[in-house]
Design a protein around this motif. Structure first.
Motif, PDB file in Angstrom:
ATOM      1  N   ARG A  20      23.898  43.290  50.502  1.00 19.22           N
ATOM      2  CA  ARG A  20      24.225  44.483  49.720  1.00 19.22           C
ATOM      3  C   ARG A  20      22.953  44.924  49.012  1.00 19.22           C
ATOM      4  NH1 ARG A  20      24.136  43.400  44.381  1.00 19.22           N
ATOM      5  NH2 ARG A  20      24.576  41.305  43.668  1.00 19.22           N
ATOM      6  N   TYR A  21      23.003  46.135  48.452  1.00 22.28           N
ATOM      7  CA  TYR A  21      21.889  46.604  47.630  1.00 22.28           C
ATOM      8  C   TYR A  21      21.846  45.790  46.340  1.00 22.28           C
ATOM      9  CZ  TYR A  21      21.282  50.837  50.447  1.00 22.28           C
ATOM     10  OH  TYR A  21      21.031  51.718  51.467  1.00 22.28           O
ATOM     11  N   PHE A  22      20.639  45.533  45.834  1.00 21.26           N
ATOM     12  CA  PHE A  22      20.522  45.026  44.473  1.00 21.26           C
ATOM     13  C   PHE A  22      21.030  46.127  43.547  1.00 21.26           C
ATOM     14  CE2 PHE A  22      16.525  42.724  46.091  1.00 21.26           C
ATOM     15  CZ  PHE A  22      17.242  41.603  46.459  1.00 21.26           C
ATOM     16  N   SER A  23      21.339  45.776  42.325  1.00 19.83           N
ATOM     17  CA  SER A  23      21.781  46.802  41.375  1.00 19.83           C
ATOM     18  C   SER A  23      20.664  47.825  41.171  1.00 19.83           C
ATOM     19  CB  SER A  23      22.148  46.159  40.030  1.00 19.83           C
ATOM     20  OG  SER A  23      20.968  45.715  39.371  1.00 19.83           O
ATOM     21  N   GLU A  24      21.055  48.989  40.703  1.00 16.31           N
ATOM     22  CA  GLU A  24      20.073  50.039  40.439  1.00 16.31           C
ATOM     23  C   GLU A  24      19.018  49.575  39.430  1.00 16.31           C
ATOM     24  OE1 GLU A  24      23.937  52.019  41.666  1.00 16.31           O
ATOM     25  OE2 GLU A  24      23.373  50.356  40.350  1.00 16.31           O
ATOM     26  N   LEU A  25      19.455  48.857  38.414  1.00 21.08           N
ATOM     27  CA  LEU A  25      18.515  48.369  37.409  1.00 21.08           C
ATOM     28  C   LEU A  25      17.540  47.359  38.017  1.00 21.08           C
ATOM     29  CD1 LEU A  25      17.585  48.461  34.494  1.00 21.08           C
ATOM     30  CD2 LEU A  25      19.309  46.730  33.952  1.00 21.08           C
ATOM     31  N   THR A  26      18.056  46.464  38.841  1.00 25.40           N
ATOM     32  CA  THR A  26      17.176  45.497  39.505  1.00 25.40           C
ATOM     33  C   THR A  26      16.199  46.221  40.412  1.00 25.40           C
ATOM     34  OG1 THR A  26      18.797  43.720  39.407  1.00 25.40           O
ATOM     35  CG2 THR A  26      17.102  43.531  41.098  1.00 25.40           C
ATOM     36  N   ASN A  27      16.681  47.206  41.179  1.00 27.30           N
ATOM     37  CA  ASN A  27      15.779  47.940  42.065  1.00 27.30           C
ATOM     38  C   ASN A  27      14.745  48.737  41.282  1.00 27.30           C
ATOM     39  OD1 ASN A  27      16.263  47.114  44.667  1.00 27.30           O
ATOM     40  ND2 ASN A  27      17.935  48.546  44.979  1.00 27.30           N
ATOM     41  N   MET A  28      15.087  49.229  40.095  1.00 28.54           N
ATOM     42  CA  MET A  28      14.088  49.915  39.274  1.00 28.54           C
ATOM     43  C   MET A  28      13.002  48.933  38.851  1.00 28.54           C
ATOM     44  SD  MET A  28      13.252  52.836  38.169  1.00 28.54           S
ATOM     45  CE  MET A  28      11.535  52.757  37.754  1.00 28.54           C
ATOM     46  N   ALA A  29      13.396  47.717  38.501  1.00 29.63           N
ATOM     47  CA  ALA A  29      12.415  46.695  38.134  1.00 29.63           C
ATOM     48  C   ALA A  29      11.554  46.323  39.339  1.00 29.63           C
ATOM     49  CB  ALA A  29      13.123  45.463  37.573  1.00 29.63           C
ATOM     50  N   VAL A  30      12.178  46.208  40.502  1.00 30.41           N
ATOM     51  CA  VAL A  30      11.433  45.890  41.727  1.00 30.41           C
ATOM     52  C   VAL A  30      10.461  47.028  42.059  1.00 30.41           C
ATOM     53  CG1 VAL A  30      11.642  45.467  44.216  1.00 30.41           C
ATOM     54  CG2 VAL A  30      13.203  44.339  42.630  1.00 30.41           C
ATOM     55  N   LEU A  31      10.900  48.277  41.880  1.00 30.90           N
ATOM     56  CA  LEU A  31      10.016  49.421  42.132  1.00 30.90           C
ATOM     57  C   LEU A  31       8.793  49.353  41.216  1.00 30.90           C
ATOM     58  CD1 LEU A  31       9.417  52.126  43.539  1.00 30.90           C
ATOM     59  CD2 LEU A  31      10.785  53.234  41.769  1.00 30.90           C
ATOM     60  N   THR A  32       9.011  49.038  39.961  1.00 25.97           N
ATOM     61  CA  THR A  32       7.910  48.915  39.009  1.00 25.97           C
ATOM     62  C   THR A  32       6.947  47.814  39.453  1.00 25.97           C
ATOM     63  OG1 THR A  32       9.358  49.679  37.238  1.00 25.97           O
ATOM     64  CG2 THR A  32       7.354  48.512  36.581  1.00 25.97           C
TER      65      THR A  32
END
Length: 108
Positions: A20-32
């Motif tokens: 599944r996708y990571f949560s939006e918050l986790t993906n924002m941290a990963v993007l950073t």
């Protein structure tokens, strides 16, 4: 590959391999985190820093990692990046059609 096809390819991969996708918050941290890795390569390649032993010039790989996570965020939040990019180009064209052409700093 179009942007739409890229969004679909990432979605297909997540469904097939990613559980599944990571949560939006986790993906924002990963993007950073991924943007930081890209910044490190650019600082070493184009800035005053040098590569440490074992580091490599993987500029394209780091850019692709940033794009991957951005595509994930778009998919999970229902954003059509093709539509949004076109809107952004139109906005910048309206707002900045003369701004850069008339900037003497860019003519030097």
């Amino acid at each position: 590959m179009t942007i739409k096809e890229a969004q679909q390819a990432v979605d297909q991969w997540i469904k097939q391999y990613g559980v599944r996708y990571f949560s939006e918050l986790t993906n924002m941290a990963v993007l950073t985190e991924e943007v930081g890795e890209l910044a490190r390569v650019i600082a070493r390649k184009y800035g005053d820093q040098s590569f440490k032993p074992g580091e490599k010039d993987n500029l394209g790989e780091e850019m692709a990692d940033v794009l991957w996570v951005l595509l994930c965020l778009a998919n999970q939040t229902g954003v059509d990046l093709t539509v949004e990019l076109n809107k952004s180009i139109e906005k910048k064209t309206r707002r900045d059609s003369r701004r850069h052409i008339d900037n003497p700093k860019l003519l030097a």
